[in-house]
Design a protein around this motif. Sequence first.
Motif, PDB file in Angstrom:
ATOM      1  N   THR A 299      -5.155   4.890  -9.629  1.00 12.74           N
ATOM      2  CA  THR A 299      -6.440   4.790 -10.331  1.00 12.74           C
ATOM      3  C   THR A 299      -6.224   4.737 -11.843  1.00 12.74           C
ATOM      4  O   THR A 299      -6.758   3.861 -12.528  1.00 12.74           O
ATOM      5  CB  THR A 299      -7.328   6.010  -9.998  1.00 12.74           C
ATOM      6  OG1 THR A 299      -7.421   6.128  -8.584  1.00 12.74           O
ATOM      7  CG2 THR A 299      -8.714   5.846 -10.575  1.00 12.74           C
ATOM      8  N   VAL A 300      -5.405   5.660 -12.365  1.00 20.67           N
ATOM      9  CA  VAL A 300      -5.165   5.716 -13.808  1.00 20.67           C
ATOM     10  C   VAL A 300      -4.475   4.449 -14.295  1.00 20.67           C
ATOM     11  O   VAL A 300      -4.868   3.876 -15.317  1.00 20.67           O
ATOM     12  CB  VAL A 300      -4.316   6.969 -14.166  1.00 20.67           C
ATOM     13  CG1 VAL A 300      -3.820   6.898 -15.596  1.00 20.67           C
ATOM     14  CG2 VAL A 300      -5.142   8.228 -13.960  1.00 20.67           C
ATOM     15  N   SER A 301      -3.469   3.956 -13.570  1.00 21.06           N
ATOM     16  CA  SER A 301      -2.725   2.805 -14.083  1.00 21.06           C
ATOM     17  C   SER A 301      -3.478   1.493 -13.859  1.00 21.06           C
ATOM     18  O   SER A 301      -3.381   0.595 -14.689  1.00 21.06           O
ATOM     19  CB  SER A 301      -1.315   2.751 -13.484  1.00 21.06           C
ATOM     20  OG  SER A 301      -1.399   2.560 -12.099  1.00 21.06           O
ATOM     21  N   GLU A 302      -4.246   1.376 -12.775  1.00 17.59           N
ATOM     22  CA  GLU A 302      -4.972   0.115 -12.545  1.00 17.59           C
ATOM     23  C   GLU A 302      -6.216   0.011 -13.426  1.00 17.59           C
ATOM     24  O   GLU A 302      -6.528  -1.052 -13.929  1.00 17.59           O
ATOM     25  CB  GLU A 302      -5.392  -0.029 -11.076  1.00 17.59           C
ATOM     26  CG  GLU A 302      -4.265   0.034 -10.063  1.00 17.59           C
ATOM     27  CD  GLU A 302      -3.499  -1.285  -9.920  1.00 17.59           C
ATOM     28  OE1 GLU A 302      -4.021  -2.317 -10.355  1.00 17.59           O
ATOM     29  OE2 GLU A 302      -2.375  -1.249  -9.387  1.00 17.59           O
ATOM     30  N   LEU A 303      -6.911   1.123 -13.606  1.00 19.02           N
ATOM     31  CA  LEU A 303      -8.118   1.068 -14.434  1.00 19.02           C
ATOM     32  C   LEU A 303      -7.757   1.060 -15.912  1.00 19.02           C
ATOM     33  O   LEU A 303      -8.379   0.383 -16.705  1.00 19.02           O
ATOM     34  CB  LEU A 303      -9.036   2.254 -14.122  1.00 19.02           C
ATOM     35  CG  LEU A 303      -9.684   2.220 -12.735  1.00 19.02           C
ATOM     36  CD1 LEU A 303     -10.588   3.415 -12.542  1.00 19.02           C
ATOM     37  CD2 LEU A 303     -10.475   0.924 -12.540  1.00 19.02           C
ATOM     38  N   GLY A 304      -6.723   1.850 -16.276  1.00 24.56           N
ATOM     39  CA  GLY A 304      -6.208   1.821 -17.634  1.00 24.56           C
ATOM     40  C   GLY A 304      -7.166   2.338 -18.691  1.00 24.56           C
ATOM     41  O   GLY A 304      -6.897   2.224 -19.880  1.00 24.56           O
TER      42      GLY A 304
ATOM     43  N   ALA B 244      -1.742   2.504  -1.527  1.00 29.44           N
ATOM     44  CA  ALA B 244      -2.151   1.182  -1.031  1.00 29.44           C
ATOM     45  C   ALA B 244      -3.675   1.112  -0.856  1.00 29.44           C
ATOM     46  O   ALA B 244      -4.316   0.140  -1.269  1.00 29.44           O
ATOM     47  CB  ALA B 244      -1.450   0.881   0.296  1.00 29.44           C
ATOM     48  N   THR B 245      -4.257   2.148  -0.263  1.00 23.55           N
ATOM     49  CA  THR B 245      -5.703   2.175  -0.044  1.00 23.55           C
ATOM     50  C   THR B 245      -6.457   2.174  -1.371  1.00 23.55           C
ATOM     51  O   THR B 245      -7.434   1.442  -1.549  1.00 23.55           O
ATOM     52  CB  THR B 245      -6.097   3.435   0.760  1.00 23.55           C
ATOM     53  OG1 THR B 245      -5.262   3.510   1.903  1.00 23.55           O
ATOM     54  CG2 THR B 245      -7.544   3.390   1.199  1.00 23.55           C
ATOM     55  N   THR B 246      -5.988   2.996  -2.306  1.00 19.63           N
ATOM     56  CA  THR B 246      -6.649   3.089  -3.615  1.00 19.63           C
ATOM     57  C   THR B 246      -6.563   1.757  -4.353  1.00 19.63           C
ATOM     58  O   THR B 246      -7.535   1.309  -4.958  1.00 19.63           O
ATOM     59  CB  THR B 246      -5.998   4.196  -4.465  1.00 19.63           C
ATOM     60  OG1 THR B 246      -5.958   5.386  -3.698  1.00 19.63           O
ATOM     61  CG2 THR B 246      -6.779   4.439  -5.742  1.00 19.63           C
ATOM     62  N   ARG B 247      -5.376   1.120  -4.290  1.00 12.98           N
ATOM     63  CA  ARG B 247      -5.190  -0.159  -4.978  1.00 12.98           C
ATOM     64  C   ARG B 247      -6.170  -1.208  -4.431  1.00 12.98           C
ATOM     65  O   ARG B 247      -6.801  -1.934  -5.202  1.00 12.98           O
ATOM     66  CB  ARG B 247      -3.739  -0.628  -4.795  1.00 12.98           C
ATOM     67  CG  ARG B 247      -3.256  -1.567  -5.873  1.00 12.98           C
ATOM     68  CD  ARG B 247      -1.756  -1.759  -5.793  1.00 12.98           C
ATOM     69  NE  ARG B 247      -1.004  -0.623  -6.311  1.00 12.98           N
ATOM     70  CZ  ARG B 247       0.107  -0.143  -5.747  1.00 12.98           C
ATOM     71  NH1 ARG B 247       0.577  -0.693  -4.647  1.00 12.98           N
ATOM     72  NH2 ARG B 247       0.731   0.868  -6.293  1.00 12.98           N
ATOM     73  N   ARG B 248      -6.311  -1.240  -3.111  1.00 14.57           N
ATOM     74  CA  ARG B 248      -7.220  -2.207  -2.495  1.00 14.57           C
ATOM     75  C   ARG B 248      -8.667  -1.941  -2.954  1.00 14.57           C
ATOM     76  O   ARG B 248      -9.400  -2.840  -3.311  1.00 14.57           O
ATOM     77  CB  ARG B 248      -7.125  -2.099  -0.969  1.00 14.57           C
ATOM     78  CG  ARG B 248      -7.448  -3.396  -0.254  1.00 14.57           C
ATOM     79  CD  ARG B 248      -7.097  -3.292   1.225  1.00 14.57           C
ATOM     80  NE  ARG B 248      -5.708  -2.954   1.447  1.00 14.57           N
ATOM     81  CZ  ARG B 248      -5.273  -2.134   2.409  1.00 14.57           C
ATOM     82  NH1 ARG B 248      -6.130  -1.546   3.212  1.00 14.57           N
ATOM     83  NH2 ARG B 248      -3.987  -1.898   2.562  1.00 14.57           N
ATOM     84  N   PHE B 249      -9.034  -0.655  -2.957  1.00  8.76           N
ATOM     85  CA  PHE B 249     -10.378  -0.243  -3.339  1.00  8.76           C
ATOM     86  C   PHE B 249     -10.665  -0.573  -4.805  1.00  8.76           C
ATOM     87  O   PHE B 249     -11.691  -1.160  -5.132  1.00  8.76           O
ATOM     88  CB  PHE B 249     -10.527   1.255  -3.081  1.00  8.76           C
ATOM     89  CG  PHE B 249     -11.906   1.776  -3.311  1.00  8.76           C
ATOM     90  CD1 PHE B 249     -12.939   1.470  -2.426  1.00  8.76           C
ATOM     91  CD2 PHE B 249     -12.185   2.582  -4.407  1.00  8.76           C
ATOM     92  CE1 PHE B 249     -14.213   1.956  -2.642  1.00  8.76           C
ATOM     93  CE2 PHE B 249     -13.456   3.069  -4.634  1.00  8.76           C
ATOM     94  CZ  PHE B 249     -14.472   2.750  -3.744  1.00  8.76           C
ATOM     95  N   VAL B 250      -9.721  -0.221  -5.676  1.00  7.42           N
ATOM     96  CA  VAL B 250      -9.901  -0.439  -7.114  1.00  7.42           C
ATOM     97  C   VAL B 250      -9.957  -1.924  -7.422  1.00  7.42           C
ATOM     98  O   VAL B 250     -10.797  -2.389  -8.198  1.00  7.42           O
ATOM     99  CB  VAL B 250      -8.753   0.242  -7.917  1.00  7.42           C
ATOM    100  CG1 VAL B 250      -8.789  -0.214  -9.371  1.00  7.42           C
ATOM    101  CG2 VAL B 250      -8.856   1.739  -7.831  1.00  7.42           C
ATOM    102  N   LEU B 251      -9.086  -2.722  -6.782  1.00 11.26           N
ATOM    103  CA  LEU B 251      -9.064  -4.158  -7.040  1.00 11.26           C
ATOM    104  C   LEU B 251     -10.354  -4.818  -6.551  1.00 11.26           C
ATOM    105  O   LEU B 251     -10.897  -5.686  -7.209  1.00 11.26           O
ATOM    106  CB  LEU B 251      -7.860  -4.810  -6.355  1.00 11.26           C
ATOM    107  CG  LEU B 251      -6.503  -4.484  -6.986  1.00 11.26           C
ATOM    108  CD1 LEU B 251      -5.375  -5.172  -6.238  1.00 11.26           C
ATOM    109  CD2 LEU B 251      -6.467  -4.879  -8.465  1.00 11.26           C
ATOM    110  N   ARG B 252     -10.873  -4.366  -5.397  1.00  5.77           N
ATOM    111  CA  ARG B 252     -12.103  -4.947  -4.874  1.00  5.77           C
ATOM    112  C   ARG B 252     -13.278  -4.665  -5.819  1.00  5.77           C
ATOM    113  O   ARG B 252     -14.102  -5.515  -6.089  1.00  5.77           O
ATOM    114  CB  ARG B 252     -12.392  -4.380  -3.473  1.00  5.77           C
ATOM    115  CG  ARG B 252     -13.456  -5.186  -2.740  1.00  5.77           C
ATOM    116  CD  ARG B 252     -13.878  -4.538  -1.440  1.00  5.77           C
ATOM    117  NE  ARG B 252     -12.745  -4.273  -0.572  1.00  5.77           N
ATOM    118  CZ  ARG B 252     -12.728  -3.300   0.343  1.00  5.77           C
ATOM    119  NH1 ARG B 252     -13.773  -2.524   0.471  1.00  5.77           N
ATOM    120  NH2 ARG B 252     -11.697  -3.121   1.112  1.00  5.77           N
TER     121      ARG B 252
END
Lengths: 154, 119
Positions: free
Chosen positions: A78-83, A143-151
Amino acid sequence: MGTSQAEAVASAQSGRTRRARPAGQWPVVAVVSVGGAIGAVARYAAGLLWPTPAGAFPWTTLLINAVGCALIGVLLVTVSELGSAHRLVRPFLGTGVLGGFTTFSTYTVDAQQLLQAGRVASALAYLAATLLLAMAAVWAAAATTRRFVLRRSR
Amino acid sequence: MNWVLVVAGALVGAPLRYLTDRAVQSRHDSVFPWGTFVVNVVGCLLLGILTAAAPADVRLLLGTGLCGALTTYSTFSYETLRLAETGARGYAVANAAASVTCGLAAAFAGVAVGGWAWG
């Protein structure tokens, strides 16, 4: 005074300013410390709620470590994808709370105690189960968080 | 009182892990997470020493509090996952295998030292 000289002075001054505040990491150290204490208290409380009798399979520590690994997967992705998180969020929750909650030392010393008591199968099962569960937890959570955040960000 | 001991130990253990990790990571160029590896193995040695026969108060302060917060499973698992995801599968396997075996060896060494020190 030539331009290059002015630049040299300016850069020396900015160098001094930078050296004058090496304190940039002290807020980080402070939140890691407080977060670590919160995590450790949660781990201690779990141990009091679900105590492991001497010689028994250490389920409580196993679950603490698995849960902590799942949570760090969610947090760091969450922290690295949202930034956009505050710079102290990761050190406080990740390095501090989850670092203090999970433990590697109790894991190996529990296994050592089982081995010393002759419970070799339990010890090996505990060593392997913790490692596999922890890795599965962090992988699945990330993996689940990445999918959720990207969507959501699409 | 027990809670105070755990909190006091962890207030020191967690930043000690953070600062040690930074110091170790700034001294090598490899992708191997030596910082976490070092704090975990040192923590296992120390907890082993305490487990042998340290008084209960000392075990809460330095064991549950300090060693518990000094060592970490969450960062260890995340760093191992990152190694595997970034194509460094060999390093990921090496990190998991080395952390577990060296941590266990350190626990045995600690218990041996502790038996001698407290006995």
